[in-house]
Design a protein around this motif. Structure first.
Motif, PDB file in Angstrom:
ATOM      1  N   PRO A   1     -58.170  67.817  56.216  1.00  0.00           N
ATOM      2  CA  PRO A   1     -57.262  66.667  56.356  1.00  0.00           C
ATOM      3  C   PRO A   1     -56.094  66.753  55.375  1.00  0.00           C
ATOM      4  CG  PRO A   1     -59.539  65.928  56.403  1.00  0.00           C
ATOM      5  CD  PRO A   1     -59.571  67.384  56.023  1.00  0.00           C
TER       6      PRO A   1
ATOM      7  N   LEU B   1     -53.880  62.038  63.221  1.00  0.00           N
ATOM      8  CA  LEU B   1     -54.783  60.893  63.321  1.00  0.00           C
ATOM      9  C   LEU B   1     -53.973  59.647  62.964  1.00  0.00           C
ATOM     10  CD1 LEU B   1     -57.791  60.428  63.942  1.00  0.00           C
ATOM     11  CD2 LEU B   1     -58.212  60.406  61.485  1.00  0.00           C
TER      12      LEU B   1
ATOM     13  N   VAL C   1     -64.827  62.730  60.918  1.00  0.00           N
ATOM     14  CA  VAL C   1     -64.179  62.213  59.712  1.00  0.00           C
ATOM     15  C   VAL C   1     -64.517  60.732  59.595  1.00  0.00           C
ATOM     16  CG1 VAL C   1     -62.280  63.873  59.750  1.00  0.00           C
ATOM     17  CG2 VAL C   1     -62.025  61.667  60.914  1.00  0.00           C
ATOM     18  N   GLU C   2     -64.293  60.193  58.418  1.00  0.00           N
ATOM     19  CA  GLU C   2     -64.521  58.768  58.176  1.00  0.00           C
ATOM     20  C   GLU C   2     -63.253  58.155  57.602  1.00  0.00           C
ATOM     21  OE1 GLU C   2     -68.383  56.745  56.569  1.00  0.00           O
ATOM     22  OE2 GLU C   2     -67.087  57.178  54.831  1.00  0.00           O
ATOM     23  N   ILE C   3     -62.787  57.092  58.256  1.00  0.00           N
ATOM     24  CA  ILE C   3     -61.627  56.347  57.764  1.00  0.00           C
ATOM     25  C   ILE C   3     -62.131  55.252  56.841  1.00  0.00           C
ATOM     26  CG2 ILE C   3     -59.722  54.821  58.408  1.00  0.00           C
ATOM     27  CD1 ILE C   3     -60.990  57.390  60.858  1.00  0.00           C
TER      28      ILE C   3
ATOM     29  N   VAL D   1     -59.087  59.305  54.388  1.00  0.00           N
ATOM     30  CA  VAL D   1     -59.785  60.055  55.439  1.00  0.00           C
ATOM     31  C   VAL D   1     -60.565  61.187  54.775  1.00  0.00           C
ATOM     32  CG1 VAL D   1     -59.550  61.429  57.550  1.00  0.00           C
ATOM     33  CG2 VAL D   1     -57.955  59.533  57.100  1.00  0.00           C
ATOM     34  N   ARG D   2     -61.875  61.246  55.038  1.00  0.00           N
ATOM     35  CA  ARG D   2     -62.681  62.326  54.495  1.00  0.00           C
ATOM     36  C   ARG D   2     -63.622  62.857  55.567  1.00  0.00           C
ATOM     37  NH1 ARG D   2     -67.908  60.986  52.554  1.00  0.00           N
ATOM     38  NH2 ARG D   2     -68.480  58.791  52.870  1.00  0.00           N
TER      39      ARG D   2
ATOM     40  N   LEU E   1     -52.493  58.452  59.541  1.00  0.00           N
ATOM     41  CA  LEU E   1     -53.547  58.448  58.528  1.00  0.00           C
ATOM     42  C   LEU E   1     -53.688  59.818  57.893  1.00  0.00           C
ATOM     43  CD1 LEU E   1     -56.269  56.321  60.354  1.00  0.00           C
ATOM     44  CD2 LEU E   1     -54.726  55.584  58.531  1.00  0.00           C
ATOM     45  N   CYS E   2     -53.620  60.855  58.711  1.00  0.00           N
ATOM     46  CA  CYS E   2     -53.647  62.226  58.209  1.00  0.00           C
ATOM     47  C   CYS E   2     -53.277  63.143  59.354  1.00  0.00           C
ATOM     48  CB  CYS E   2     -55.032  62.593  57.644  1.00  0.00           C
ATOM     49  SG  CYS E   2     -56.278  62.930  58.902  1.00  0.00           S
TER      50      CYS E   2
ATOM     51  N   GLU F   1     -55.914  60.051  68.197  1.00  0.00           N
ATOM     52  CA  GLU F   1     -55.420  61.362  67.778  1.00  0.00           C
ATOM     53  C   GLU F   1     -54.339  61.818  68.750  1.00  0.00           C
ATOM     54  OE1 GLU F   1     -58.334  64.645  68.731  1.00  0.00           O
ATOM     55  OE2 GLU F   1     -59.669  62.927  68.959  1.00  0.00           O
TER      56      GLU F   1
END
Length: 433
Positions: free
Chosen positions: A182, A115, A76-78, A57-58, A154-155, A142
């Protein structure tokens, strides 16, 4: 605790195929459902759910195609990757997925947002596809509570208090993410399921006791992944039924126990629980014997290193065994409550350093017990009762005023892991009788 849960205990059913059997959609589904159930059963029985690879995750800028009202710093992008959920279902993400964090914090304190990702079976969807091939998929969501059930984390992200804008950013230090960054430290990786689940009740007035256990628990994934442990502090309030529900009770320097407490400890023992009593102020008679025990252990270590002392090693070993017998014999005089509890179940104390007791042999084989800041550790066991003379738990603290040597630190950890393994195995075997 682990997100592992046992698969349902029900027999498998499969289609019995014979010549002339009319194959329709229902029977076709039944034939293939059998294989899906077996695969899910296998993964659920042998593994705990978690991430196999990827699914990072970023933080990203808002996609250009979204409306202006959503052009903010919440995106964010998974990353592509794969996971297995606690029910044995595979989750496969093949392309990067953009996601906007919509949660708001209406409190005065920072708020954790989680997330999560979960498997979606297309057969459970209300809108069914008419295509001949359907695709298993997933859902990203979420939550403001810890993930449970089939959700995989995920985070997690800490939102600032109410009134402060949410501007996500990638963490500068991934081991110490701050507000709006994150946090990937709590993601569960897929692994073999733990064999022993154990709850520890830390019972005593020392505030560092729970911290010591938590520090020991953090090393278990590397040293003993078959153990899944959680610890809680009982303080001095532990009495009666408050002591039940724990696989291991760790009591430090106990006060004289009431009849109610002794009765609860007896029920704890009968239910397969283990009681560990750590004594750091043993009294004068035992303290003198422990000093001799320590000096003999030092002498044996020195004789091992010096060839000139090889001739006295046999005598030292005999004296070392004899002093252990004297320590065992002293327990009834100095700690009658412990002796009474052991006698109630017909158990006799044995010294751990020179016995085939499981505490000495599994999962780590221990020859001598550690000496911590000049104090020798002596362990005696009687059935579900383990008595430790010496400050063993203090050696587990990762942040000590005076660090221990690596050999001492590791020896203390290995003895702690053996304690957990023994308690977990005893609980499992007693509950299987």
């Amino acid at each position: 605790m682990s997100n592992w849960s046992p698969p349902p205990l029900k027999p498998f059913q499969r289609l019995q195929v014979t010549d002339g059997l009319l194959m329709n959609a229902e029977r076709w589904q039944l034939a293939h459902q059998y294989h899906r159930q077996r695969q899910g059963f296998q993964y659920q029985a042998l593994y705990g759910g978690g991430i196999v690879q990827g699914l990072g995750v970023r933080v990203i800028p808002p996609p250009a195609a979204v409306r202006s009202q959503y052009q903010d710093g919440r995106w964010v992008e998974i990353q592509p990757g794969m996971a297995i959920d606690p029910q044995g279902n595979f989750i496969v993400v093949t392309e990067p997925m953009s996601f906007r964090l919509a949660s708001e914090n209406f409190g005065r304190e920072p708020l954790w947002i989680y997330l999560v990702i979960r498997h979606v079976d297309p057969d459970t969807l209300s809108r069914r596809s008419d295509l001949p091939v359907i695709q298993e998929t997933f859902r990203i969501d979420e939550k403001n509570t810890l993930p449970q059930g089939v959700d995989l984390e995920l985070c997690r992200i800490l939102l600032p208090p109410m009134g402060q804008p949410v501007e996500l950013r990638n963490a500068l230090d991934v081991f110490d993410p701050g507000v709006g960054e994150p946090n990937l430290l709590h993601r569960q990786e897929v692994r073999s399921r733990p064999q022993h689940f154990l709850r520890i009740g830390c019972w005593g007035e020392n505030p560092d006791l729970l911290t010591a256990w938590q520090d020991l628990i953090t090393i278990l994934p590397g040293l003993a992944p078959h153990l899944e442990i959680e610890a809680a502090a009982l303080g001095l309030e532990g009495e009666g039924e408050a002591l039940m529900g724990y696989g291991l009770l760790y009591c430090q320097n106990p006060l004289p126990w009431s009849e109610v407490t002794l009765g609860a400890l007896a029920r704890h023992w009968e239910a397969g629980g283990t009681l560990v009593v750590e004594i750091t102020n043993p009294g004068m008679a035992l303290a003198e014997l422990l000093e001799i025990y320590r000096d003999l252990q030092r002498a044996m270590s020195a004789a091992e290193q010096d060839p000139k002392l090889a001739t006295v090693r046999s005598d030292l070993a005999s004296e070392f065994r004899a002093i252990q017998g004297q320590l065992i014999a002293q327990i009834p005089q100095t700690h009658p409550d412990l002796m009474a509890l052991a006698n109630q179940f017909g158990a006799s104390f044995v010294a751990i350093p020179h016995s085939p007791h499981p505490l000495r042999r599994a999962p780590f084989s221990l020859a001598l017990l550690p000496m911590i800041e000049g104090e020798a550790v002596f362990v005696a066991a009687a059935g579900g009762l383990v008595v430790i003379f010496g400050p063993l738990s203090s050696a587990w603290l990762g942040d000590r005023p005076f660090p221990l040597g690596n050999a001492t630190f590791r020896a203390a950890q290995e003895l702690g892991v053996n304690l957990l393994h023994f308690a977990g195995q005893r609980q499992q075997l007693m509950q299987s009788c």
